[in-house]
Design an enzyme around this catalytic site. Structure first.
Site, PDB file in Angstrom:
ATOM      1  N   ASP A  86       0.850  -1.196   0.000  1.00 54.09           N
ATOM      2  CA  ASP A  86       0.000   0.000   0.000  1.00 54.09           C
ATOM      3  C   ASP A  86       0.887   1.248   0.000  1.00 54.09           C
ATOM      4  O   ASP A  86       2.105   1.162   0.189  1.00 54.09           O
ATOM      5  CB  ASP A  86      -0.889  -0.052   1.253  1.00 54.09           C
ATOM      6  CG  ASP A  86      -1.906   1.071   1.287  1.00 54.09           C
ATOM      7  OD1 ASP A  86      -2.297   1.553   0.212  1.00 54.09           O
ATOM      8  OD2 ASP A  86      -2.302   1.479   2.400  1.00 54.09           O
ATOM      9  N   GLU A 126       2.547   4.907  -4.172  1.00 56.21           N
ATOM     10  CA  GLU A 126       2.560   5.818  -5.336  1.00 56.21           C
ATOM     11  C   GLU A 126       3.891   6.543  -5.451  1.00 56.21           C
ATOM     12  O   GLU A 126       4.238   6.868  -6.588  1.00 56.21           O
ATOM     13  CB  GLU A 126       1.409   6.818  -5.205  1.00 56.21           C
ATOM     14  CG  GLU A 126       0.039   6.172  -5.276  1.00 56.21           C
ATOM     15  CD  GLU A 126      -0.293   5.314  -4.052  1.00 56.21           C
ATOM     16  OE1 GLU A 126       0.186   5.644  -2.954  1.00 56.21           O
ATOM     17  OE2 GLU A 126      -1.000   4.318  -4.219  1.00 56.21           O
ATOM     18  N   ASP A 147      -9.061   3.838  -1.913  1.00 60.95           N
ATOM     19  CA  ASP A 147     -10.008   4.253  -0.879  1.00 60.95           C
ATOM     20  C   ASP A 147     -11.301   4.816  -1.453  1.00 60.95           C
ATOM     21  O   ASP A 147     -11.471   6.027  -1.591  1.00 60.95           O
ATOM     22  CB  ASP A 147      -9.338   5.273   0.035  1.00 60.95           C
ATOM     23  CG  ASP A 147      -8.110   4.672   0.710  1.00 60.95           C
ATOM     24  OD1 ASP A 147      -8.007   3.426   0.720  1.00 60.95           O
ATOM     25  OD2 ASP A 147      -7.269   5.428   1.208  1.00 60.95           O
TER      26      ASP A 147
END
Ligand code: GLC
Length: 788
Positions: free
Chosen positions: A405, A408, A489
């Site tokens: 997670d 990015e 999300d």
């Protein structure tokens, strides 16, 4: 920077000279170089270097160098106006002055062309671009992870991975770039079909599918070559097949990863994790996986356990394994900056120079969960190897899969909870080894992709007999080779339930089959009705996981009351019954790139109604889902393309000779489902977890077409190891035929893998709504039986 009116473009002028090469043409125009390479008869690569020097090949997204493709024949015609390359499928015409490209099929149908105001260009900021004419009836799909409906005509999108922290607004239909960048799209016209286009450039790039409504689309990148592949269809399946030949396919996951996964930010301490597992089993809600979010770690230090909350992880994982659960644990890339501490991961990484440094040579830091953090340079093979090996501590404690997670990467300028701004690693920061040296501007979009690759390869090294399960939030084209992807999300909003269909279908068209969104929604509160509708659909997501955010109410299937719990059970049981079919679809993807979750146009593109149909999906070719995604709705319209369709629940059949819309009752516990005539679906027994029992009985649900025929297949192997890569698998094809009023079913098996002996239940659905059941006690692989 791309969508600014301040940027102007200078288009390519006349061709000054050209040379024929082994696979195509090399052309010069002023100092610019342009190459047109025939990769296969239907795949053409176009590369444009404004300064004349092509950049070196990169090892990242495209799996094969041009010269590694089999030889291909083509002819070159040197006309006074244009040079024309002809392959067995295409004509590529290069107009000499100004240099413009037109690609047609061999019948002369133009597939894509550049008008006078189009073509290759450099922009006033030094970037590269390409403009193409846009036929009025062309539609555009794919583009990786996007919100909004299916067809992206009139939209514009950036490719620059980011965490859209502004949650609801930033994740809605108007959102631009999200966590993944996959610079690929498919263009489709009714009656003509289409092509795919992959922009092979990892820098910040963009697609403008005619935002200004001027009859052109364009794409370009901030730096690097304008390097794209044109992938001829004409049908979607051929385009996706070609695109996944370039960017790779998902290897077979462990079968358990296709089971339901239960997650929350976060389940802790150990007693709560065990309680969730106990509830799932006691309530007979089938599930395979419990997912541990960030709070299992010691102060969010990756590769550590909080020993107060989890005193003996191995014992906990063993206890869970005894109940059939596999534990997946989260790992974020940010490593706690702890020079004074005793944190091995930081110390090792720092002493080996594994963390990304700013251009001035100082280590780059920013805030993530652990506080000030540093970021591994995954472009370096040694870093990937080191990071992969770090997973040993988790695997040794019995963790079975890894969730990547915040990759990015998501970084803040201030500690979490204190208002700050998002930080990007500086564009000029160097990454990689001298052999493949790059800066962050070129590798930003690869951060999550290379982290997942490192995780995947690490798990294979540490546990060579087990297929890895890796889940990631961020990625780039080719991510499907290493990880499943969830869409980040979302929120407990009806709109987000609806959006999940085009979003996941778009990912499938972009080469990524193993996808899902958080069932029930991550942020916001939700409602019982929303959860019911969401799990009805979510039980069919290729990656099926319930998840919710800290600070929101619990969202497990039982918190909404008995009725919703029963609905959850009904659909999770159906997912488990369908696992043989689902697993076979993953195998099919590994063979030809086909998505698991498909837009209707994937198979019915010649029916123009399907080109905008975002709210019905196909699971494989045979099963169509038409979920309800609005509160209070107890009916919905369902579009049935021409053919035969059977209502899954009632058996009622429809034979529209052209597309037909029906009004379907959909009480709260009912997701309208239809099976396409001509399909045989293999189903197993209800299980509480994926390999609870052998596949016995195997049920063949047969839905004949208008001729009384149907086909299906079942792929099998051990579901866990790599033995299938040595041939330890089998594929059984089933064919149902009607001859002189009698119906026969035939099975033919290839491959040495021998499933355990089993009973076969045969259920033949007939167009009059009736059902004929029979049973076969020995499944010898090859057999034939009269069934009606
Ligand atoms: C990110 C993830 C989310 C996770 C949370 C805490 O927001 O997208 O899934 O629960 O971080 O780790």
């Amino acid at each position: 920077m791309f969508f600014s009116s301040e940027i102007s473009y200078k288009y390519l002028g006349a061709i000054d000279s050209f040379e024929q090469e082994e696979r195509g043409l090399l052309l010069k125009s002023g100092k610019a170089a342009l190459s047109i390479t025939v990769i296969t008869a239907g795949i053409i690569r176009v590369k444009f270097a404004p300064e004349g020097d092509f950049r070196p090949r990169r090892s990242w997204a495209v799996t094969r160098a041009d010269q590694d493709w089999p030889a291909v024949s083509f002819s070159l015609d040197e006309g006074p106006e244009a040079l024309v390359i002809t392959t067995e499928k295409l004509k590529v015409q290069v107009q000499r002055d100004p240099c413009r490209l037109t690609i047609s099929d061999l019948s002369g149908q133009i597939l894509v062309e550049e008008g006078l105001k189009d073509g290759l260009a450099v922009n006033s900021k030094g970037g590269v671009a390409c403009f193409k004419a846009m036929p009025a009836d062309e539609n555009y799909y794919g583009f990786g992870e996007r919100t909004s409906l299916l067809n992206k005509r009139g939209r514009r999108y950036r490719n620059w991975n980011r965490d859209p922290v502004d949650t609801n607004l930033d994740h809605g239909p108007g959102a631009d770039n999200l966590y993944q960048s996959i610079p690929f799209f498919m263009a489709l016209r009714p009656n003509i079909g289409g092509y795919g286009l992959f922009l092979n450039n990892t820098y910040r790039s963009a697609f403008d599918m005619d935002w200004m409504q001027e009859g052109h689309y364009s794409f370009g990148a901030e730096s690097g070559d304008l390097d794209y592949y044109f992938l001829y269809g004409p049908e979607p399946a051929t385009i996706v097949q070609a695109y996944t030949e370039l960017s790779g396919r998902t290897p077979l996951p462990p079968r358990w990863a296709l089971g339901y996964q239960q997650c929350r930010w976060s389940y802790y301490p150990e007693s709560q994790v065990l309680d969730i597992a106990r509830q799932l089993r006691q309530r007979r809600l089938p599930a395979d996986t419990i997912v541990l979010d960030i709070d299992y770690m010691d102060g969010y230090r990756v590769f550590s356990w909080d020993r107060t909350r989890f005193p003996d992880p191995k014992e906990m994982n063993t206890e869970l394994a005894q109940q059939g659960f596999k534990v997946v644990a989260i790992i974020d890339p940010g490593v706690k900056f702890e020079p004074e501490g005793n944190y091995k991961v930081f110390e090792e990484g720092q002493s080996q120079n594994y963390f990304i440094c700013k251009p001035d040579g100082e280590i780059f830091t920013g805030y993530v969960w652990p506080g000030l953090s540093v970021f591994p340079d995954f472009v370096k093979p040694a870093v990937r190897e080191w990071w992969g090996n770090l997973h040993k501590v988790l695997l040794d404690s019995g963790v079975r899969g890894i969730w990547n997670d915040m990759n990015e990467p998501a970084i803040s300028s201030t500690p979490f909870g204190v208002a700050g701004i998002h930080l990007d690693i500086p564009n000029e920061a160097k990454q990689g080894n001298p052999e493949e040296q790059a800066n962050h501007a070129e590798t930003h979009n690869l951060y999550g992709y290379l982290e997942s690759r490192s995780t995947y390869e690490g798990l294979v090294r540490l546990r060579p007999d087990e297929r890895p399960f890796v889940l990631t939030r961020s990625g780039f084209a080719g991510i499907q080779r290493y990880a499943a992807v969830w869409m980040g999300d979302n929120s407990s909003l009806w709109e987000h339930l609806e959006m999940s269909m085009p979003q996941l279908c778009g990912m499938g068209l972009s080469g990524v089959p193993f996808v899902g969104v958080d069932i029930g929604g991550f942020w916001e509160s939700g409602s019982a009705e929303l959860f019911a509708r969401w799990i009805e659909l979510g039980a069919f997501y290729p990656f099926s996981r319930g998840h919710s955010a800290e600070g929101t109410p619990q969202k497990e299937p039982w918190v909404w009351g008995e009725a919703v719990e029963a609905i959850s059970r009904k659909y999770l049981e159906l997912r488990y019954r369908l696992l043989p079919y689902l697993y076979t679809l993953f195998w099919e993807h590994s063979q030809n790139g086909s998505p698991v979750f498909r837009s209707l146009f994937y198979h019915f593109w010649e029916d123009a109604t399907t080109l905008e149909l975002h709210d019905q999906v196909l699971l494989g070719e045979g099963l169509m889902l038409a979920p309800v995604y609005r509160p209070g709705m107890r009916h919905r319209t369902v579009y049935l393309p021409a053919g035969e369709w059977y209502d899954w629940w009632s058996g009622q059949s429809y034979q529209p000779s052209q597309g037909q819309t029906i009004l379907q009752a959909a009480p709260l516990d009912s997701l309208p489902m239809f099976v396409r005539g001509g399909t045989i679906l293999p189903l197993g027994p209800v299980m509480q977890y994926s390999d609870e029992k052998p596949l016995d009985r195997l049920t063949l649900e047969i839905f004949p077409d208008a001729h009384g025929w149907a086909n299906g297949q079942l792929y099998e192997d051990d579901g866990l190891s790599f033995a299938y890569q040595q041939g330890q698998s089998c594929l059984t094809r089933y064919g149902c035929r009607q001859v002189e009023g009698k119906t026969y079913l035939q099975a033919r098996r290839i491959g040495p893998f021998e499933p355990a002996s089993r009973t076969i239940e045969i259920r033949l659905h007939l167009p009059d709504g009736s059902l004929k059941s029979s049973e076969l006690t020995v499944d010898s692989g090859d057999w034939e039986a009269e069934i009606a």
